[in-house]
Design a protein around this motif. Structure first.
Motif, short mmCIF file in Angstrom:
data_model
loop_
_atom_site.label_atom_id
_atom_site.label_comp_id
_atom_site.label_asym_id
_atom_site.label_seq_id
_atom_site.Cartn_x
_atom_site.Cartn_y
_atom_site.Cartn_z
N GLY A 36 0.83 -1.20 0.00
CA GLY A 36 0.00 0.00 0.00
C GLY A 36 0.86 1.25 0.00
N THR A 37 0.31 2.35 -0.49
CA THR A 37 1.01 3.63 -0.52
C THR A 37 0.16 4.68 0.17
OG1 THR A 37 2.09 3.08 -2.61
CG2 THR A 37 2.05 5.40 -1.96
N VAL A 38 0.75 5.35 1.14
CA VAL A 38 0.07 6.41 1.88
C VAL A 38 0.86 7.69 1.68
CG1 VAL A 38 -0.66 7.21 4.15
CG2 VAL A 38 -0.83 4.77 3.56
N PHE A 39 0.18 8.74 1.22
CA PHE A 39 0.85 10.01 0.99
C PHE A 39 1.35 10.56 2.31
CE2 PHE A 39 0.74 14.66 0.36
CZ PHE A 39 1.64 14.75 -0.70
N ASP A 40 2.61 10.98 2.36
CA ASP A 40 3.27 11.48 3.56
C ASP A 40 3.23 10.44 4.70
OD1 ASP A 40 3.93 13.90 2.40
OD2 ASP A 40 2.13 14.91 3.10
N GLY A 41 3.22 9.18 4.34
CA GLY A 41 3.22 8.13 5.36
C GLY A 41 4.63 7.82 5.86
N PHE A 42 4.69 6.94 6.86
CA PHE A 42 5.97 6.54 7.45
C PHE A 42 6.37 5.15 6.95
CE2 PHE A 42 4.42 9.53 10.70
CZ PHE A 42 5.52 10.35 10.84
N THR A 43 7.64 4.93 6.91
CA THR A 43 8.18 3.59 6.68
C THR A 43 8.89 3.15 7.96
OG1 THR A 43 10.26 4.44 5.78
CG2 THR A 43 8.49 3.98 4.22
N TYR A 44 8.90 1.82 8.20
CA TYR A 44 9.46 1.27 9.44
C TYR A 44 10.45 0.16 9.10
CZ TYR A 44 5.28 3.56 11.27
OH TYR A 44 4.29 4.49 11.56
N ALA A 45 11.50 0.13 9.88
CA ALA A 45 12.49 -0.96 9.77
C ALA A 45 12.65 -1.57 11.15
CB ALA A 45 13.82 -0.43 9.26
N PHE B 96 16.52 -10.93 12.86
CA PHE B 96 15.74 -10.72 11.64
C PHE B 96 15.53 -9.22 11.42
CE2 PHE B 96 14.45 -14.86 13.30
CZ PHE B 96 14.63 -15.67 12.19
N GLU B 97 15.45 -8.82 10.16
CA GLU B 97 15.16 -7.44 9.80
C GLU B 97 13.96 -7.42 8.84
OE1 GLU B 97 18.55 -5.45 8.24
OE2 GLU B 97 19.77 -5.72 10.05
N VAL B 98 13.00 -6.57 9.18
CA VAL B 98 11.76 -6.47 8.41
C VAL B 98 11.49 -5.00 8.11
CG1 VAL B 98 9.26 -6.86 8.43
CG2 VAL B 98 10.81 -8.59 9.40
N ALA B 99 11.14 -4.71 6.87
CA ALA B 99 10.80 -3.34 6.46
C ALA B 99 9.35 -3.31 5.97
CB ALA B 99 11.74 -2.87 5.36
N THR B 100 8.63 -2.26 6.39
CA THR B 100 7.23 -2.11 5.99
C THR B 100 6.89 -0.62 6.00
OG1 THR B 100 4.97 -2.86 6.41
CG2 THR B 100 6.34 -2.35 8.33
N GLY B 101 5.68 -0.28 5.66
CA GLY B 101 5.26 1.12 5.63
C GLY B 101 3.78 1.26 5.87
N ASP B 102 3.35 2.50 6.17
CA ASP B 102 1.93 2.77 6.41
C ASP B 102 1.11 2.29 5.22
OD1 ASP B 102 2.40 3.87 8.87
OD2 ASP B 102 2.45 5.96 8.14
N GLY B 103 0.01 1.65 5.52
CA GLY B 103 -0.86 1.09 4.49
C GLY B 103 -0.59 -0.36 4.23
N SER B 104 0.55 -0.89 4.69
CA SER B 104 0.85 -2.31 4.47
C SER B 104 1.51 -2.95 5.70
CB SER B 104 1.76 -2.47 3.26
OG SER B 104 2.96 -1.73 3.42
N VAL B 105 1.38 -2.33 6.86
CA VAL B 105 1.98 -2.88 8.08
C VAL B 105 1.16 -4.10 8.52
CG1 VAL B 105 2.64 -2.44 10.47
CG2 VAL B 105 2.79 -0.60 8.77
#
Length: 201
Positions: free
Chosen positions: A161-170, A176-185
């Motif tokens: 998912g894509t959220v305008f001005d959203g955050f990404t998280y690592a 383990f390392e996981v990356a995600t972002g607002d709209g797809s967490v």
């Protein structure tokens, strides 16, 4: 007759006086005929040394230190190391590390939570800008959320998912390392985010 006797008496008296004077003179002279006052040989003492001549000190006697030259500068003061200044330290053993970036302001912040619940907040330059400690119930909630997330089964990246001005998280947890972002967490990681201290004051 009286004149002859007087002459012999005078001669005898002169001989006696001569003998006395010779004895006195010879008594004040040495074997070389010189008076004792004119002798130059030193008189030996009991240990074989001459009076007035310094003898060597016996073995084992410490010698006195040589006097220091007043014009030579002495040793300077001993330098001591300055005391070390205290430094801010992050948790010694990390439980989880989460970095958030993006948003309207485009800022980056990281939370480092230790095994004991102590946490540090870092800015985009990795400088510490805050710290604290979770209570025992808060730490228990975070541990439960991390276990339930099952990082070994999560996709390494999930940004469908894509959220305008959203955050990404690592996330970094348990190796383990996981990356995600607002709209797809994933829901499991949402519970982890809810159990974290705030990223900003």
């Amino acid at each position: 007759m009286r004149t002859g006797r007087t002459g012999r008496a005078t001669a005898a008296t002169g001989a006696v006086l001569g003998a006395v004077l010779a004895a006195l003179l010879l008594g004040g002279c040495g074997a070389d005929g010189k008076p004792a006052a004119q002798r130059t040989e030193p008189i030996a003492t009991a240990d074989g040394s001459s009076p007035g001549t310094p003898s060597a000190p016996p073995a084992g006697t410490p010698s006195a230190p040589a006097p220091r030259d007043p014009t030579t500068p002495g040793p300077g003061p001993t330098a001591t190391a300055p005391p070390s200044s205290p430094r801010a330290t992050s948790p010694s053993t990390t439980l989880v590390r989460v970095t958030r970036s993006g948003g309207f302001a485009g800022r980056t912040g990281t939370l480092v939570i230790g095994e004991d619940g102590s946490w540090s907040r870092l800015d985009g330059r990795a400088d510490e800008v805050g710290r604290g400690k979770l209570t025992a119930p808060q730490l228990g909630t975070l541990r439960a959320a991390l276990r339930e997330a099952d990082f070994a089964r999560l996709p390494r990246t999930s940004k469908s998912g894509t959220v305008f001005d959203g955050f990404t998280y690592a996330f970094a947890y348990g190796g383990f390392e996981v990356a995600t972002g607002d709209g797809s967490v994933p829901m499991a990681l949402t519970r982890v985010l809810d159990a974290l201290p705030p990223f900003e004051d």
